[in-house]
Write a protein that holds these residues in place. Structure first.
Motif, PDB file in Angstrom:
ATOM      1  N   GLU A 215       0.834  -1.209   0.000  1.00 30.49           N
ATOM      2  CA  GLU A 215       0.000   0.000   0.000  1.00 30.49           C
ATOM      3  C   GLU A 215       0.865   1.254   0.000  1.00 30.49           C
ATOM      4  O   GLU A 215       0.557   2.233  -0.699  1.00 30.49           O
ATOM      5  CB  GLU A 215      -0.912  -0.003   1.223  1.00 30.49           C
ATOM      6  CG  GLU A 215      -1.964  -1.119   1.247  1.00 30.49           C
ATOM      7  CD  GLU A 215      -1.398  -2.460   1.643  1.00 30.49           C
ATOM      8  OE1 GLU A 215      -2.078  -3.484   1.427  1.00 30.49           O
ATOM      9  OE2 GLU A 215      -0.264  -2.487   2.164  1.00 30.49           O
ATOM     10  N   GLN A 216       1.939   1.248   0.770  1.00 30.20           N
ATOM     11  CA  GLN A 216       2.825   2.410   0.798  1.00 30.20           C
ATOM     12  C   GLN A 216       3.534   2.603  -0.531  1.00 30.20           C
ATOM     13  O   GLN A 216       3.716   3.731  -0.995  1.00 30.20           O
ATOM     14  CB  GLN A 216       3.844   2.251   1.933  1.00 30.20           C
ATOM     15  CG  GLN A 216       3.226   2.386   3.318  1.00 30.20           C
ATOM     16  CD  GLN A 216       4.163   1.922   4.410  1.00 30.20           C
ATOM     17  OE1 GLN A 216       5.090   1.138   4.175  1.00 30.20           O
ATOM     18  NE2 GLN A 216       3.929   2.399   5.635  1.00 30.20           N
ATOM     19  N   ALA A 218       2.334   1.732  -3.463  1.00 28.96           N
ATOM     20  CA  ALA A 218       1.331   2.232  -4.400  1.00 28.96           C
ATOM     21  C   ALA A 218       1.074   3.717  -4.165  1.00 28.96           C
ATOM     22  O   ALA A 218       0.954   4.497  -5.119  1.00 28.96           O
ATOM     23  CB  ALA A 218       0.033   1.426  -4.257  1.00 28.96           C
ATOM     24  N   GLU A 219       1.015   4.127  -2.900  1.00 30.74           N
ATOM     25  CA  GLU A 219       0.803   5.539  -2.586  1.00 30.74           C
ATOM     26  C   GLU A 219       1.980   6.384  -3.063  1.00 30.74           C
ATOM     27  O   GLU A 219       1.800   7.484  -3.593  1.00 30.74           O
ATOM     28  CB  GLU A 219       0.608   5.705  -1.080  1.00 30.74           C
ATOM     29  CG  GLU A 219       0.380   7.134  -0.623  1.00 30.74           C
ATOM     30  CD  GLU A 219      -0.885   7.752  -1.185  1.00 30.74           C
ATOM     31  OE1 GLU A 219      -0.930   8.997  -1.276  1.00 30.74           O
ATOM     32  OE2 GLU A 219      -1.809   6.990  -1.536  1.00 30.74           O
ATOM     33  N   ARG A 222       1.637   6.887  -6.764  1.00 33.08           N
ATOM     34  CA  ARG A 222       0.605   7.864  -7.111  1.00 33.08           C
ATOM     35  C   ARG A 222       1.096   9.284  -6.867  1.00 33.08           C
ATOM     36  O   ARG A 222       0.851  10.184  -7.686  1.00 33.08           O
ATOM     37  CB  ARG A 222      -0.664   7.592  -6.296  1.00 33.08           C
ATOM     38  CG  ARG A 222      -1.458   6.381  -6.773  1.00 33.08           C
ATOM     39  CD  ARG A 222      -2.830   6.338  -6.118  1.00 33.08           C
ATOM     40  NE  ARG A 222      -2.735   6.126  -4.679  1.00 33.08           N
ATOM     41  CZ  ARG A 222      -2.754   4.926  -4.099  1.00 33.08           C
ATOM     42  NH1 ARG A 222      -2.842   3.837  -4.847  1.00 33.08           N
ATOM     43  NH2 ARG A 222      -2.683   4.810  -2.785  1.00 33.08           N
ATOM     44  N   GLU A 223       1.788   9.517  -5.747  1.00 37.63           N
ATOM     45  CA  GLU A 223       2.282  10.861  -5.453  1.00 37.63           C
ATOM     46  C   GLU A 223       3.316  11.304  -6.486  1.00 37.63           C
ATOM     47  O   GLU A 223       3.318  12.462  -6.913  1.00 37.63           O
ATOM     48  CB  GLU A 223       2.882  10.893  -4.053  1.00 37.63           C
ATOM     49  CG  GLU A 223       1.848  10.740  -2.938  1.00 37.63           C
ATOM     50  CD  GLU A 223       2.485  10.784  -1.568  1.00 37.63           C
ATOM     51  OE1 GLU A 223       3.729  10.893  -1.507  1.00 37.63           O
ATOM     52  OE2 GLU A 223       1.754  10.699  -0.565  1.00 37.63           O
TER      53      GLU A 223
END
Length: 401
Positions: A215-216, A218-219, A222-223
């Motif tokens: 999840e980190q 993927a985040e 995205r950023e």
């Protein structure tokens, strides 16, 4: 006595001796004390960051020994030995700090292993809480006993058991550390990713490993995409870490693990460019870090990126002292500020004209002199006033161009 009979008796005697020796060894093993707990044995699985410190090695290093001196103080209360009657850190051998991947931003845990005085530590913690106006409460927590401030539920707790380890944390994460220490929950040792990055950087007196969750990652991707970086090489990072081995020389080894070879190589090129730019920065060179950065070797190796540098003990000690001094200069002073001196009732005339009194605004073009000291919180004077203060034109200069 027949030869067969004699041989049988000899074999029987040997068997008895071997059996007795084996039973004695097994009994000694049962009687031997259990192995001392390791700090990592109380770090729960699923940690984002894990840092470990080998305290005996740090105490023996000239570069870091001063930070572990016994004259430690508790802010506002005095020296630790004066408050507690002993130094709780004196017998510790290992410290681990962990930040969970899942949890609130302030969650963290600290585990300390070594020679632990459990009852004295609980008494010391209770004394500190009372001295700060709190209400200490001691309660059982599995095989541990924990102390907390009942008047401030937001603060952490200290838990300890005979023989150690010492746990410092808060809320659910402290209880997760207790479960890990007592074998009821998996520890960080079950994390293959932390083991992978730990092997990549090697051992050392100080080591830190960071493992990103899916999840980190993927985040992060995205950023980076929103910032216009597209699929930046940093989005391929799976884990990272660093270790420092102490000796006559101090060897620092950092590493990053990527999900593919190409982005790791590209990330290496970016880091080399950033190293060169930072090494030439004036502020970096003033604190002695520029020469160190110039010696950092950065190279990609498949899905891993390595950075290595070696410093002498004297060079590392001087660098640590400079960084600590800069950090101390930026700390706000805890001493009460003295009130500013009152302005004189009849300030001397400047250039034949009266200067403004008190806080009255200057009249006309009567601006304050550039080398005048600022009052109250007016801030520091501008740089050009410090380097080359301007002289305020006086009446004799009225006709000057």
């Amino acid at each position: 006595m027949q030869t067969r009979t004699r041989d049988g008796l000899v074999l029987l005697l040997v068997g008895v001796l071997l059996g007795g020796g084996l039973a004695w060894l097994l009994g000694r093993r049962r009687e031997s004390p259990p192995a001392a707990p390791r700090a990592l044995d109380a770090v729960p699985a699923g940690a984002l960051l894990v840092a470990t410190l080998d305290l005996p090695a740090l105490r023996a290093s000239p570069a870091f020994a001063s930070f572990l001196r016994e004259e430690r103080e508790i802010p506002g209360l005095g020296k630790v030995r004066d408050v507690c009657g002993f130094d709780p850190l004196a017998g510790l051998t290992e410290v681990a700090i962990a930040i969970p991947a899942a949890g609130e931003g302030g969650d963290f845990g600290l585990v300390a292993a070594g020679a632990v005085q459990d009852q004295a530590l609980l008494a010391c913690a209770s004394k500190v809480i009372e001295a700060r106006g709190g209400k200490p409460v001691v309660a059982g927590l599995g095989s541990f006993r924990a102390v907390r401030d009942a008047s401030d539920e937001g603060r952490g707790e200290i838990a300890v058991r005979p023989g150690g380890p010492i746990l410092l944390g808060g809320g659910a994460y402290l209880r997760a550390m207790v479960d890990a220490a007592e074998g009821r929950a998996a520890t960080v040792g079950a994390s293959g990713a932390h083991d992978d990055i730990a092997r990549a950087v090697g051992g050392g007196a100080a080591r830190v490993t960071v493992v990103l969750t899916p999840e980190q990652r993927a985040e992060l991707g995205r950023e980076l995409a929103l910032s216009g970086a597209g699929r930046a090489p940093a989005a391929s990072i799976v884990a990272g870490g660093a270790a420092a081995a102490l000796g006559p020389e101090i060897a620092v080894h950092g590493a990053v693990l990527c999900d593919a070879e190409a982005p790791c190589a590209e990330l290496g090129a970016q880091l080399r460019a950033a190293r060169d730019a930072r090494a030439g920065d004036l502020a970096t060179r003033l604190i002695g870090l520029g020469a160190v950065l110039e010696r950092v070797a950065i190279a990609a190796d498949g899905k891993a990126l390595h950075a290595r540098v070696t410093l002498s003990a004297e060079e590392a000690g001087a660098l640590v002292e400079r960084l600590a001094s800069l950090r101390g200069l930026r700390q706000p002073s805890l001493a009460p500020r003295e009130p500013p001196a009152p302005a004189p009732s009849e300030p001397p005339a400047l250039g034949g004209s009266a200067a403004p009194r008190g806080d009255a605004a200057p009249r006309g073009d009567a601006a304050p002199r550039g080398d005048a000291a600022p009052r109250g919180d007016a801030g520091a004077p501008p740089p050009d006033a410090i380097i080359a203060p301007r002289r305020r034109p006086g009446p004799d200069d009225a006709g000057a161009p």
